[in-house]
Structures are given as C-alpha cells and as structure tokens.
Design a protein around this motif. Sequence first.
Motif, PDB file in Angstrom:
ATOM      1  N   ARG A 123       0.837  -1.205   0.000  1.00  0.00           N
ATOM      2  CA  ARG A 123       0.000   0.000   0.000  1.00  0.00           C
ATOM      3  C   ARG A 123       0.872   1.256   0.000  1.00  0.00           C
ATOM      4  NH1 ARG A 123      -3.003  -1.368   3.954  1.00  0.00           N
ATOM      5  NH2 ARG A 123      -2.089  -0.059   5.565  1.00  0.00           N
ATOM      6  N   ALA A 124       1.953   1.220   0.743  1.00  0.00           N
ATOM      7  CA  ALA A 124       2.874   2.359   0.755  1.00  0.00           C
ATOM      8  C   ALA A 124       3.534   2.530  -0.613  1.00  0.00           C
ATOM      9  CB  ALA A 124       3.935   2.168   1.836  1.00  0.00           C
ATOM     10  N   ALA A 125       3.857   1.425  -1.284  1.00  0.00           N
ATOM     11  CA  ALA A 125       4.466   1.498  -2.615  1.00  0.00           C
ATOM     12  C   ALA A 125       3.531   2.136  -3.629  1.00  0.00           C
ATOM     13  CB  ALA A 125       4.885   0.106  -3.074  1.00  0.00           C
ATOM     14  N   ALA A 126       2.234   1.930  -3.434  1.00  0.00           N
ATOM     15  CA  ALA A 126       1.268   2.533  -4.353  1.00  0.00           C
ATOM     16  C   ALA A 126       1.244   4.055  -4.225  1.00  0.00           C
ATOM     17  CB  ALA A 126      -0.120   1.958  -4.101  1.00  0.00           C
ATOM     18  N   ALA A 127       1.550   4.573  -3.038  1.00  0.00           N
ATOM     19  CA  ALA A 127       1.647   6.025  -2.812  1.00  0.00           C
ATOM     20  C   ALA A 127       0.425   6.768  -3.345  1.00  0.00           C
ATOM     21  CB  ALA A 127       2.929   6.560  -3.460  1.00  0.00           C
ATOM     22  N   GLY A 128      -0.738   6.221  -3.068  1.00  0.00           N
ATOM     23  CA  GLY A 128      -1.965   6.901  -3.463  1.00  0.00           C
ATOM     24  C   GLY A 128      -2.490   6.520  -4.834  1.00  0.00           C
ATOM     25  N   ARG A 129      -1.691   5.798  -5.624  1.00  0.00           N
ATOM     26  CA  ARG A 129      -2.181   5.336  -6.931  1.00  0.00           C
ATOM     27  C   ARG A 129      -3.179   4.192  -6.740  1.00  0.00           C
ATOM     28  NH1 ARG A 129       3.193   3.711 -10.018  1.00  0.00           N
ATOM     29  NH2 ARG A 129       1.672   2.860 -11.504  1.00  0.00           N
ATOM     30  N   PRO A 130      -4.125   4.022  -7.656  1.00  0.00           N
ATOM     31  CA  PRO A 130      -4.975   2.829  -7.594  1.00  0.00           C
ATOM     32  C   PRO A 130      -4.147   1.577  -7.867  1.00  0.00           C
ATOM     33  CG  PRO A 130      -5.388   4.046  -9.618  1.00  0.00           C
ATOM     34  CD  PRO A 130      -4.483   4.899  -8.785  1.00  0.00           C
ATOM     35  N   VAL A 131      -4.667   0.451  -7.439  1.00  0.00           N
ATOM     36  CA  VAL A 131      -3.946  -0.819  -7.494  1.00  0.00           C
ATOM     37  C   VAL A 131      -4.717  -1.817  -8.353  1.00  0.00           C
ATOM     38  CG1 VAL A 131      -3.321  -2.848  -6.105  1.00  0.00           C
ATOM     39  CG2 VAL A 131      -2.775  -0.547  -5.282  1.00  0.00           C
ATOM     40  N   THR A 132      -3.999  -2.590  -9.148  1.00  0.00           N
ATOM     41  CA  THR A 132      -4.551  -3.794  -9.769  1.00  0.00           C
ATOM     42  C   THR A 132      -3.908  -4.989  -9.092  1.00  0.00           C
ATOM     43  OG1 THR A 132      -4.971  -2.774 -11.926  1.00  0.00           O
ATOM     44  CG2 THR A 132      -4.758  -5.169 -11.867  1.00  0.00           C
ATOM     45  N   LEU A 133      -4.694  -5.779  -8.395  1.00  0.00           N
ATOM     46  CA  LEU A 133      -4.210  -6.958  -7.681  1.00  0.00           C
ATOM     47  C   LEU A 133      -4.348  -8.185  -8.580  1.00  0.00           C
ATOM     48  CD1 LEU A 133      -3.301  -8.478  -5.082  1.00  0.00           C
ATOM     49  CD2 LEU A 133      -5.746  -8.656  -4.507  1.00  0.00           C
ATOM     50  N   ALA A 134      -3.239  -8.902  -8.796  1.00  0.00           N
ATOM     51  CA  ALA A 134      -3.241 -10.121  -9.602  1.00  0.00           C
ATOM     52  C   ALA A 134      -3.167 -11.342  -8.695  1.00  0.00           C
ATOM     53  CB  ALA A 134      -2.074 -10.117 -10.581  1.00  0.00           C
ATOM     54  N   LEU A 135      -4.081 -12.271  -8.909  1.00  0.00           N
ATOM     55  CA  LEU A 135      -4.144 -13.511  -8.127  1.00  0.00           C
ATOM     56  C   LEU A 135      -4.179 -14.700  -9.075  1.00  0.00           C
ATOM     57  CD1 LEU A 135      -6.954 -12.426  -5.668  1.00  0.00           C
ATOM     58  CD2 LEU A 135      -4.695 -13.139  -4.915  1.00  0.00           C
ATOM     59  N   GLY A 136      -3.564 -15.811  -8.642  1.00  0.00           N
ATOM     60  CA  GLY A 136      -3.552 -17.008  -9.461  1.00  0.00           C
ATOM     61  C   GLY A 136      -4.229 -18.184  -8.794  1.00  0.00           C
ATOM     62  N   ASN A 137      -4.082 -19.321  -9.397  1.00  0.00           N
ATOM     63  CA  ASN A 137      -4.630 -20.569  -8.873  1.00  0.00           C
ATOM     64  C   ASN A 137      -4.051 -20.845  -7.490  1.00  0.00           C
ATOM     65  OD1 ASN A 137      -4.301 -23.672  -8.533  1.00  0.00           O
ATOM     66  ND2 ASN A 137      -5.898 -23.454 -10.067  1.00  0.00           N
ATOM     67  N   GLU A 138      -4.899 -21.275  -6.546  1.00  0.00           N
ATOM     68  CA  GLU A 138      -4.405 -21.441  -5.181  1.00  0.00           C
ATOM     69  C   GLU A 138      -3.465 -22.635  -5.040  1.00  0.00           C
ATOM     70  OE1 GLU A 138      -7.463 -23.556  -2.299  1.00  0.00           O
ATOM     71  OE2 GLU A 138      -8.454 -21.941  -3.389  1.00  0.00           O
ATOM     72  N   GLY A 139      -3.436 -23.506  -6.030  1.00  0.00           N
ATOM     73  CA  GLY A 139      -2.510 -24.634  -5.967  1.00  0.00           C
ATOM     74  C   GLY A 139      -1.102 -24.269  -6.399  1.00  0.00           C
ATOM     75  N   TRP A 140      -0.965 -23.518  -7.514  1.00  0.00           N
ATOM     76  CA  TRP A 140       0.379 -23.215  -8.022  1.00  0.00           C
ATOM     77  C   TRP A 140       0.618 -21.726  -8.255  1.00  0.00           C
ATOM     78  CZ3 TRP A 140      -3.137 -26.310 -10.710  1.00  0.00           C
ATOM     79  CH2 TRP A 140      -3.755 -25.722 -11.820  1.00  0.00           C
ATOM     80  N   GLY A 141      -0.334 -20.888  -7.890  1.00  0.00           N
ATOM     81  CA  GLY A 141      -0.104 -19.454  -7.918  1.00  0.00           C
ATOM     82  C   GLY A 141      -0.101 -18.846  -9.307  1.00  0.00           C
ATOM     83  N   LEU A 142       0.457 -17.650  -9.406  1.00  0.00           N
ATOM     84  CA  LEU A 142       0.524 -16.935 -10.679  1.00  0.00           C
ATOM     85  C   LEU A 142       1.651 -17.479 -11.556  1.00  0.00           C
ATOM     86  CD1 LEU A 142       0.115 -13.257  -9.428  1.00  0.00           C
ATOM     87  CD2 LEU A 142      -1.435 -14.406 -11.029  1.00  0.00           C
ATOM     88  N   PRO A 143       1.478 -17.470 -12.878  1.00  0.00           N
ATOM     89  CA  PRO A 143       2.589 -17.804 -13.765  1.00  0.00           C
ATOM     90  C   PRO A 143       3.765 -16.847 -13.548  1.00  0.00           C
ATOM     91  CG  PRO A 143       0.515 -17.756 -14.976  1.00  0.00           C
ATOM     92  CD  PRO A 143       0.236 -17.188 -13.621  1.00  0.00           C
ATOM     93  N   ALA A 144       4.977 -17.337 -13.769  1.00  0.00           N
ATOM     94  CA  ALA A 144       6.174 -16.532 -13.519  1.00  0.00           C
ATOM     95  C   ALA A 144       6.202 -15.265 -14.363  1.00  0.00           C
ATOM     96  CB  ALA A 144       7.425 -17.369 -13.796  1.00  0.00           C
ATOM     97  N   ASP A 145       5.708 -15.341 -15.619  1.00  0.00           N
ATOM     98  CA  ASP A 145       5.749 -14.144 -16.464  1.00  0.00           C
ATOM     99  C   ASP A 145       4.766 -13.081 -15.988  1.00  0.00           C
ATOM    100  OD1 ASP A 145       3.548 -15.670 -17.230  1.00  0.00           O
ATOM    101  OD2 ASP A 145       3.796 -15.273 -19.376  1.00  0.00           O
ATOM    102  N   VAL A 146       3.672 -13.496 -15.341  1.00  0.00           N
ATOM    103  CA  VAL A 146       2.726 -12.520 -14.780  1.00  0.00           C
ATOM    104  C   VAL A 146       3.350 -11.843 -13.560  1.00  0.00           C
ATOM    105  CG1 VAL A 146       0.467 -12.210 -13.715  1.00  0.00           C
ATOM    106  CG2 VAL A 146       0.721 -13.766 -15.657  1.00  0.00           C
ATOM    107  N   VAL A 147       3.994 -12.643 -12.708  1.00  0.00           N
ATOM    108  CA  VAL A 147       4.673 -12.068 -11.539  1.00  0.00           C
ATOM    109  C   VAL A 147       5.730 -11.060 -11.999  1.00  0.00           C
ATOM    110  CG1 VAL A 147       6.104 -12.560  -9.518  1.00  0.00           C
ATOM    111  CG2 VAL A 147       4.229 -14.108 -10.135  1.00  0.00           C
TER     112      VAL A 147
END
Length: 260
Positions: free
Chosen positions: A201-225
Amino acid sequence: MIDPTDPYSAFAGLRDRDYARAGLMVCEGRIVVQKALDCGVRLRSMLCVPADEEEWLGVSAGRFPVAALNRADMADLLGFQFHRGMLALADRPTPPEPDAAPPGHALALWNVTDPDNLGALIRSAAALGATRVYLGPGCADPYSRKALRASMACALGLPVLPIADASALELARGPAGGPSSGNLLVAAALVPGALAPDGARAAAAGRPVTLALGNEGWGLPADVVAACDVRVVVPMAGGVDSLNVGAAGAILMWELFRHP
C-alpha cells in the motif's frame, strides 16, 4: 438446440457449455435474477415454483414467458436437486472494450478454475471497491450458473474483461496506463522480496492498485509475476499451508483498495 422462449425445454439437462455456445446464461435464485434485471440484462424465459408464478408474471409484463413447476418436478427436469425456487435464461453480457473500462482499483485473475472461487472473488471485488475485473487464461466462466450464483450476480454489474497473456496485463493499469502512472500492478506471490500488505500500500503512494491472483494450488505464472511492479503476501501464523484464494483475495483487496 436450445429454445430460449420455452421455459420447460430450455432448462432440460442444464449444461453451461451449451448455453455459452448459444450466447446465453442461467440466472439462479431471486437475488441473481433481480440483479440481472437491475443491470438491464435481457431475460428470455423463467421457471419458478407455483407460489411465485403470479409475482413473476407481473414482473415479466409479457416481456418473457414464465412457467411454474413444483420443486420435485423441477429437480427432475434439471437433473439435480434444486431449492432456490427459480431459474431464468438470459443473454450473456458482451465484454466492454478495454479502453472503455472505468479507472480505479481492479482485480486480475489467472487460472482461477473453480467457479465458486471465481464468483466469490468477483463479489469481494465489487464490495471492496474494484471498478473492473480482468480474467486471464484458464479462469472459469464468470457467467456460468455456479459462478454467477457465487458472485451474487456482481459479474453483471462490474465490467469483466478477458486478457490473453502477461503482456496484456498492461491494460490493467487503466486509462492512464504506464509504469509510472495509472494502476500499480501488484502480484500476490510467495517469492523473495514480497511485501506485507502495508508495504504494498505504501508502494502505491496513493495510486490505484490492480491486484493479480492465481490458482491457489500453483499461484501466478512466472511471467505474470515478472510483469507486475510489486509482489505481496498475506502474513500467516505457522503450520498453515495456504489460504483459499477467495479468502486471500478478500484480505488483500481490503488492505490495498482502502485508499483511492
């Protein structure tokens, strides 16, 4: 072939893939159907229990046919036990153009295959201040019967935009897109250097955020991260492997979307 004007034959067998191919969706239960009506969705037909038939005939006012069946016969027609009293067949929404999406916080999902998890995340996104949702490859259909029910039809009132790959995540920065403007892209990922929610939240410094979430078993693909600006985790007590993706997403959206 589905006849959307025949409430009896339209619901026989009830397979989401058949409706999707025909540009249709099934709205299950009073809250979902009313939300669809409020969002201007075109209903094609309705099946309800006899006690509710008069009410829904009044709501229909001749715009779509309404038929009644008792619960046992409805379960036989559908092929499963059904207790919510009504179903409606409706036209599927057309995804908006990415450039037409409203600014503000957003949710981006990859490989969220379970319709209940997908629906819960869309519902939380709507409740916690997101203005839009992006769906990457591998996600469940947001307009399937189960996902719509789990989202309480929030998928009908919130723009849901498909994106093809990690490079398209740049669209999720919003109208003022760019690494130093628009939304901060935040990946939920258990990787070295990941921040706690207050740090993100501090890194956003007031900017809006897009939160990316992946499959709970193996998470986000490496290229998305890698395409995101910041990585975030939910700190947990020891002895717990992980949180359900719906629970983790709700916590992170609460933490990250509290400020414009």
